[in-house]
Design a protein around this motif. Structure first.
Motif, short mmCIF file in Angstrom:
data_model
loop_
_atom_site.label_atom_id
_atom_site.label_comp_id
_atom_site.label_asym_id
_atom_site.label_seq_id
_atom_site.Cartn_x
_atom_site.Cartn_y
_atom_site.Cartn_z
N ARG A 60 0.84 -1.20 0.00
CA ARG A 60 0.00 0.00 0.00
C ARG A 60 0.87 1.25 0.00
O ARG A 60 0.57 2.23 -0.69
CB ARG A 60 -0.95 -0.02 1.21
CG ARG A 60 -1.96 -1.16 1.14
CD ARG A 60 -2.60 -1.40 2.50
NE ARG A 60 -3.54 -0.36 2.86
CZ ARG A 60 -3.85 -0.03 4.12
NH1 ARG A 60 -3.25 -0.65 5.14
NH2 ARG A 60 -4.72 0.91 4.37
N ARG A 61 1.97 1.20 0.76
CA ARG A 61 2.90 2.34 0.78
C ARG A 61 3.55 2.55 -0.59
O ARG A 61 3.65 3.67 -1.07
CB ARG A 61 4.01 2.08 1.81
CG ARG A 61 3.68 2.69 3.14
CD ARG A 61 4.92 2.76 4.04
NE ARG A 61 4.51 2.39 5.36
CZ ARG A 61 4.89 1.30 6.01
NH1 ARG A 61 5.76 0.45 5.47
NH2 ARG A 61 4.43 1.05 7.20
N GLN A 62 3.98 1.44 -1.20
CA GLN A 62 4.62 1.54 -2.51
C GLN A 62 3.66 2.13 -3.55
O GLN A 62 4.03 2.95 -4.38
CB GLN A 62 5.11 0.15 -2.97
CG GLN A 62 6.33 -0.35 -2.19
CD GLN A 62 6.54 -1.86 -2.36
OE1 GLN A 62 5.60 -2.66 -2.22
NE2 GLN A 62 7.77 -2.27 -2.63
N ILE A 63 2.41 1.68 -3.49
CA ILE A 63 1.42 2.17 -4.46
C ILE A 63 1.18 3.67 -4.26
O ILE A 63 1.17 4.44 -5.21
CB ILE A 63 0.10 1.38 -4.32
CG1 ILE A 63 0.29 -0.04 -4.86
CG2 ILE A 63 -1.06 2.09 -5.03
CD1 ILE A 63 -0.87 -0.99 -4.59
N ALA A 64 1.01 4.08 -3.00
CA ALA A 64 0.78 5.50 -2.72
C ALA A 64 1.95 6.34 -3.24
O ALA A 64 1.74 7.35 -3.95
CB ALA A 64 0.58 5.72 -1.21
N ALA A 65 3.17 5.89 -2.97
CA ALA A 65 4.34 6.65 -3.41
C ALA A 65 4.41 6.74 -4.93
O ALA A 65 4.70 7.81 -5.49
CB ALA A 65 5.62 6.00 -2.85
N ARG A 66 4.15 5.63 -5.60
CA ARG A 66 4.19 5.64 -7.07
C ARG A 66 3.13 6.55 -7.66
O ARG A 66 3.37 7.29 -8.60
CB ARG A 66 4.01 4.23 -7.65
CG ARG A 66 5.09 3.24 -7.25
CD ARG A 66 5.01 1.96 -8.07
NE ARG A 66 5.54 2.17 -9.40
CZ ARG A 66 4.84 2.15 -10.50
NH1 ARG A 66 3.53 1.91 -10.45
NH2 ARG A 66 5.40 2.37 -11.65
N MET A 67 1.91 6.48 -7.12
CA MET A 67 0.84 7.33 -7.64
C MET A 67 1.18 8.80 -7.44
O MET A 67 0.98 9.63 -8.33
CB MET A 67 -0.49 7.01 -6.96
CG MET A 67 -1.07 5.68 -7.38
SD MET A 67 -2.77 5.50 -6.79
CE MET A 67 -3.66 6.47 -8.02
#
Lengths: 410, 410
Positions: free
Chosen positions: A89-96
């Motif tokens: 979830r953290r990786q997705i937030a950062a990428r977005m």
């Protein structure tokens, strides 16, 4: 008559079992049915929407899986939280945030089983029978099927090459009660391949702010841009928490793992979590950790660049072939990314009839009709270029052009 | 007032967004909420329903994954059919036929994301608002939540140590309109651990045949029998195709992969496939192939025998500890398999109040109340024995007994 009756045959005794009302609204997706016919190897299928499997990181997935199992052991195979694996979830937030200029934290992300599940959940979250869903015209076929389960009315908002037309949207909103949300795909839309301009995005957000209407911004293809800069997402312009962003790894990584997400204001995410809990508890712990570990161990951006390079060539091949072989009265979009182009035939050609002829010429496509929830637009079709090498795309378009000539000669 | 209003806070402007009616019926599952508290390591949690992670075949999963990726390559990571991976569907049908005396072919099986998804889909398939669902009393908490989304009325059919009471079922069916299905867990039920007798199974099938009522036979624990023979499933006695059997690998293999299934008459399966297509397209291609390959390469029956051996000891530990430490006015079930035992406290004890005291004694359980959709039965609780070693179970029961004494002394 609002219930379907299902006739059982086992034991020789017929029986009538009453099903829910929504069941008479569901029909097997047209695309899926066509894909069944087009599994025959002699047919060149431009019908599907499959990513190129030769680009899947098969070798890397072996390492990733071993790493996950060595590191997490039993935990990777155990029940996990409904929200999803926190590092992912953290990786997705950062990428977005990096790619689409959003402002998400881990808490804003719910992992789903592909973004199809996010569409289903959105129907469940917002829709009572008879509520109104606004969408582009045409729009994504399987989103229509997902929402239709909840028995809404669809209103198609006129859309041109620049995106949804603001005046038309405003006209609809001013005159329509019970609009629950607007469903849009602003980047390399399925089926048209079109991308909304910056100007249109800003006008859109002004209007939804004024009417306080939630928006589902579906963005499966946004990272697959072949040229130019990624435009700001609708979500990045959203000042009131109205936009719910849907994402997926199906086009940038691999769809078989079924990992997508919903990124939104926490008030929405809390509701989606409740829905997810009742629907399937959580998404595969293993698959979530596999993708997360892949991003940790490998260069995901480089992987996406490979996909872009290949799809760009395939798009070029398709555009070249159409340029060369299609009669001059046929229009088509020139997508800057994504998987699809959209063809407008002369009004005299019916794409469903053309498909029958095309199958004799051993080429398949999806007639455009199913992408319009209400309108009848028989002279359009969708073509996919992501799933086969250039020679085959050339050959497919040549066959399609021949089928069109046959149709016209009839 | 039928709509929930959701107050957005972003941007400082409050907004009101109307949600679907079903949203005010969903509450976060009580078990999940309790599990959050009990994640603290000092608390012995007998509350969950987790399998023992030390029994997961972690090493074997590495080999299995490598084999799948070498054999199937990109296909294992690509979109696949909604129905599920054909070899897996065949393996499931064969296992069910052997173990539960059913008569399924591959075509009767739809792979789902755990059997929770099968519960959700069953609600979607059968239920309109106000329809009636019959169930055991008590019954599985999260099945109640899954069905509740579709706004049915629940009727609890009185159930004793031998299963659902036939006269009571017949009384309900004779006097209740719009019964859409009966939900039952005849083997090592969650929450009671009880198993229906053969006699009761036969009587049940006679009644459902007479009234032509579909049945959901949920059987997540049936293979985990510690002693005696597996009894014929309700499905094996079904002569009219009325019984829909739900299965899962969550308790016999590992839940983190989220692989369950629906096994039923093709007429039902066709409808479930349509629902699955709209809900999430298909279940993870990778996970399906992993389980299928595991069964091909390893001895799955031996793996299940290991689980049985461990859980049998843990059940014994729990029963011994309760025998030794519980006051004599406390009743509990003696399950022959599965994961749970069910405790009846004297009527003077409220299990929710007892839980508060228990948490001070550093032990947790699930109060029975949430397993009854309508009735208020405050003096029951569910205990799980699958997830920890015997010493810890002993210690947990000792602490619970101390909490009960405290409660009584107050």
């Amino acid at each position: 008559m609002n219930t379907i009756f299902l006739w059982g045959s086992r034991g020789g005794v017929s029986m009538a079992v009453a099903l829910a009302k929504c069941m008479d609204l569901m029909t097997t997706s047209a695309v899926r049915e066509i894909l069944k016919v087009t599994e025959r190897p002699e047919i060149i299928s431009l019908a599907g929407g499959l990513p190129a499997p030769e680009l899947f990181p098969v070798e890397e997935m072996k390492n990733v899986t071993i790493e996950v199992l060595e590191e997490a052991g039993g935990q990777a195979l155990q029940y996990s939280t409904t929200e999803g694996f926190t590092p992912l979830r953290r990786q997705i937030a950062a990428r977005m945030n990096r790619k689409f200029k959003t402002d998400f934290a881990c808490e804003n992300i719910l992992i789903t089983s592909g973004s199809q599940q996010a569409l289903d959940f959105s129907g469940k979250l917002f829709l009572n029978e008879g509520d109104v869903v606004l969408c582009e015209s045409p729009t994504y076929l399987t989103a229509i099927s997902a929402f239709r389960v909840y028995k809404p009315t669809f209103v198609e908002v006129p859309t041109d090459d620049e995106g949804m037309i603001p005046d038309e949207l405003e006209k609809v909103l001013a005159s329509t009660a019970n609009v629950k949300f607007i469903y849009v795909i602003p980047d390399f839309q399925n089926p048209t391949g079109r991308t909304w301009t910056w100007q249109r995005r800003r006008q859109f957000v002004e209007i939804i702010n004024k009417y306080e209407i939630p928006v589902l911004e579906d963005n499966p293809y946004g990272e697959l841009r072949f040229e130019g800069e990624i435009l700001p997402s609708i979500k990045s312009l959203d000042t009131r928490g109205l936009v719910i962003a849907l994402g997926t790894f199906s086009k940038t990584f691999c769809p078989g793992l079924r990992i997508g997400w919903i990124a939104a204001d926490i008030k929405f995410i809390e509701k989606y979590i409740m829905i997810k809990q009742c629907a399937d508890l959580h998404t595969s712990s293993m698959s979530q950790r596999q993708i997360s570990k892949y991003m940790e161990l490998y260069d995901f951006e480089q992987h996406i660049q490979q996909i872009i390079a290949v799809y760009r060539q395939r798009r070029d091949a398709m555009l070249d072939a159409m340029e060369q072989h299609f009669p001059s009265d046929i229009q088509y979009t020139r997508p800057q990314g994504g998987l699809f182009t959209w063809v407008e035939l002369p009004p005299s050609i019916n794409a469903i009839q053309l498909l029958t002829i095309s199958l004799r010429h051993k080429v398949a496509f999806v007639p455009g009709e199913s992408f319009f929830p209400n309108r009848h637009v028989p002279n359009t079709l969708r073509l996919n270029y992501s799933n086969m090498p250039e020679e085959r795309i050339y050959e497919g378009i040549k066959r399609l052009a021949a089928a069109i000539r046959c149709y016209k000669a009839d």
